[in-house]
Design a protein around this motif. Structure first.
Motif, PDB file in Angstrom:
ATOM      1  N   MET A  83       0.941  -1.380  -0.121  1.00 57.92           N
ATOM      2  CA  MET A  83       0.059   0.032  -0.064  1.00 57.92           C
ATOM      3  C   MET A  83       0.857   1.145   0.042  1.00 57.92           C
ATOM      4  SD  MET A  83      -2.896   0.914   2.592  1.00 57.92           S
ATOM      5  CE  MET A  83      -4.009  -0.207   2.427  1.00 57.92           C
ATOM      6  N   THR A  84       0.267   2.214  -0.869  1.00 64.72           N
ATOM      7  CA  THR A  84       1.096   3.531  -0.759  1.00 64.72           C
ATOM      8  C   THR A  84       0.965   4.414   0.613  1.00 64.72           C
ATOM      9  OG1 THR A  84      -0.524   4.839  -1.962  1.00 64.72           O
ATOM     10  CG2 THR A  84       1.103   3.610  -3.219  1.00 64.72           C
ATOM     11  N   ARG A  85       1.736   5.183   0.742  1.00 63.48           N
ATOM     12  CA  ARG A  85       1.404   6.117   1.928  1.00 63.48           C
ATOM     13  C   ARG A  85       0.187   6.829   1.759  1.00 63.48           C
ATOM     14  NH1 ARG A  85       5.184   5.994   5.681  1.00 63.48           N
ATOM     15  NH2 ARG A  85       7.353   5.772   5.036  1.00 63.48           N
ATOM     16  N   ASP A  86      -0.238   7.357   0.576  1.00 59.18           N
ATOM     17  CA  ASP A  86      -1.561   7.895   0.240  1.00 59.18           C
ATOM     18  C   ASP A  86      -2.498   7.080   0.641  1.00 59.18           C
ATOM     19  OD1 ASP A  86      -0.686  10.272  -0.681  1.00 59.18           O
ATOM     20  OD2 ASP A  86      -0.712   9.811  -2.589  1.00 59.18           O
ATOM     21  N   GLY A  87      -2.457   5.558   0.445  1.00 56.85           N
ATOM     22  CA  GLY A  87      -3.522   4.383   0.702  1.00 56.85           C
ATOM     23  C   GLY A  87      -3.466   4.681   2.253  1.00 56.85           C
ATOM     24  N   LEU A  88      -2.525   4.585   2.802  1.00 56.74           N
ATOM     25  CA  LEU A  88      -2.305   4.512   4.348  1.00 56.74           C
ATOM     26  C   LEU A  88      -3.065   5.608   4.903  1.00 56.74           C
ATOM     27  CD1 LEU A  88      -1.051   2.195   6.294  1.00 56.74           C
ATOM     28  CD2 LEU A  88       1.059   3.519   6.348  1.00 56.74           C
ATOM     29  N   ASN A  89      -2.796   6.617   4.385  1.00 60.39           N
ATOM     30  CA  ASN A  89      -3.561   7.808   4.793  1.00 60.39           C
ATOM     31  C   ASN A  89      -4.968   7.762   4.654  1.00 60.39           C
ATOM     32  OD1 ASN A  89      -1.303   9.087   5.811  1.00 60.39           O
ATOM     33  ND2 ASN A  89      -0.924  10.191   3.871  1.00 60.39           N
ATOM     34  N   THR A  90      -5.511   7.297   3.507  1.00 62.75           N
ATOM     35  CA  THR A  90      -6.634   7.197   3.263  1.00 62.75           C
ATOM     36  C   THR A  90      -7.432   6.193   3.967  1.00 62.75           C
ATOM     37  OG1 THR A  90      -6.474   7.569   0.970  1.00 62.75           O
ATOM     38  CG2 THR A  90      -8.480   6.361   1.622  1.00 62.75           C
ATOM     39  N   LEU A  91      -6.639   4.984   4.389  1.00 63.94           N
ATOM     40  CA  LEU A  91      -7.030   4.066   5.250  1.00 63.94           C
ATOM     41  C   LEU A  91      -7.605   4.730   6.885  1.00 63.94           C
ATOM     42  CD1 LEU A  91      -7.985   1.025   5.834  1.00 63.94           C
ATOM     43  CD2 LEU A  91      -5.571   0.665   6.230  1.00 63.94           C
ATOM     44  N   LYS A  92      -6.503   5.468   7.535  1.00 58.75           N
ATOM     45  CA  LYS A  92      -6.571   6.257   8.701  1.00 58.75           C
ATOM     46  C   LYS A  92      -7.995   7.088   8.585  1.00 58.75           C
ATOM     47  CE  LYS A  92      -4.514   6.341  12.479  1.00 58.75           C
ATOM     48  NZ  LYS A  92      -4.646   5.246  13.452  1.00 58.75           N
ATOM     49  N   GLU A  93      -8.028   7.780   7.467  1.00 62.28           N
ATOM     50  CA  GLU A  93      -9.192   8.703   7.185  1.00 62.28           C
ATOM     51  C   GLU A  93     -10.450   7.851   7.444  1.00 62.28           C
ATOM     52  OE1 GLU A  93     -11.234  11.285   3.774  1.00 62.28           O
ATOM     53  OE2 GLU A  93      -9.191  11.090   3.784  1.00 62.28           O
ATOM     54  N   ILE A  94     -10.492   6.700   6.770  1.00 57.25           N
ATOM     55  CA  ILE A  94     -11.705   5.848   6.846  1.00 57.25           C
ATOM     56  C   ILE A  94     -11.986   5.392   8.296  1.00 57.25           C
ATOM     57  CG2 ILE A  94     -12.739   3.794   6.024  1.00 57.25           C
ATOM     58  CD1 ILE A  94     -11.319   4.179   3.350  1.00 57.25           C
ATOM     59  N   GLU A  95     -11.016   5.136   8.839  1.00 60.80           N
ATOM     60  CA  GLU A  95     -11.090   4.543  10.151  1.00 60.80           C
ATOM     61  C   GLU A  95     -11.459   5.717  11.320  1.00 60.80           C
ATOM     62  OE1 GLU A  95      -7.700   3.713  13.931  1.00 60.80           O
ATOM     63  OE2 GLU A  95      -7.153   3.091  11.688  1.00 60.80           O
ATOM     64  N   ARG A  96     -11.171   6.855  10.906  1.00 57.51           N
ATOM     65  CA  ARG A  96     -11.519   8.092  11.759  1.00 57.51           C
ATOM     66  C   ARG A  96     -13.035   8.205  11.413  1.00 57.51           C
ATOM     67  NH1 ARG A  96      -6.459  10.070  10.916  1.00 57.51           N
ATOM     68  NH2 ARG A  96      -6.928  11.181   9.163  1.00 57.51           N
ATOM     69  N   LYS A  97     -13.523   8.361  10.250  1.00 64.58           N
ATOM     70  CA  LYS A  97     -14.994   8.260   9.785  1.00 64.58           C
ATOM     71  C   LYS A  97     -15.592   7.087  10.616  1.00 64.58           C
ATOM     72  CE  LYS A  97     -14.449  11.161   5.925  1.00 64.58           C
ATOM     73  NZ  LYS A  97     -14.796  11.294   4.419  1.00 64.58           N
ATOM     74  N   VAL A  98     -15.236   5.936  10.472  1.00 63.30           N
ATOM     75  CA  VAL A  98     -15.969   4.914  11.024  1.00 63.30           C
ATOM     76  C   VAL A  98     -16.247   5.023  12.595  1.00 63.30           C
ATOM     77  CG1 VAL A  98     -16.174   2.397  11.473  1.00 63.30           C
ATOM     78  CG2 VAL A  98     -15.567   3.319   9.341  1.00 63.30           C
TER      79      VAL A  98
END
Length: 94
Positions: free
Chosen positions: A1-16
């Protein structure tokens, strides 16, 4: 996973996480509405409000499971990324 993907995953985690908190607030609000705040006279309406509160209550553990899954996925991807970064740094130092 790219760093952008990792950041996106963290953003999704915060929204959930926010969704879980909102679901807990809504559950309490539904229950308080039909128990305390309003005189629900119609038995069918009372039953439906009760079911709605229970459904939201049932959703909270599912959202929590989703959140835990996202956190574990993030941790796994982050650990792998850190490992690759460490290997690349060691290789460049040699």
């Amino acid at each position: 996973m790219t760093r952008d993907g990792l950041n996106t995953l963290k953003e999704i985690e915060r929204k959930v996480s926010k969704l879980r908190e909102e679901a807990e607030r809504l559950r309490a609000r539904i229950i308080n509405f039909y128990r305390d705040e309003e005189d629900v006279l119609d038995q069918e309406a009372h039953i439906r409000l009760s079911y709605a509160g229970a459904a939201v209550q049932d959703a909270v553990p599912c959202i929590t499971d989703a959140l835990l899954g996202l956190q574990k996925a993030y941790d796994a991807e982050k650990a792998l990324m850190d490992t690759y970064d460490g290997l690349l740094n060691n290789k460049s130092n040699e």
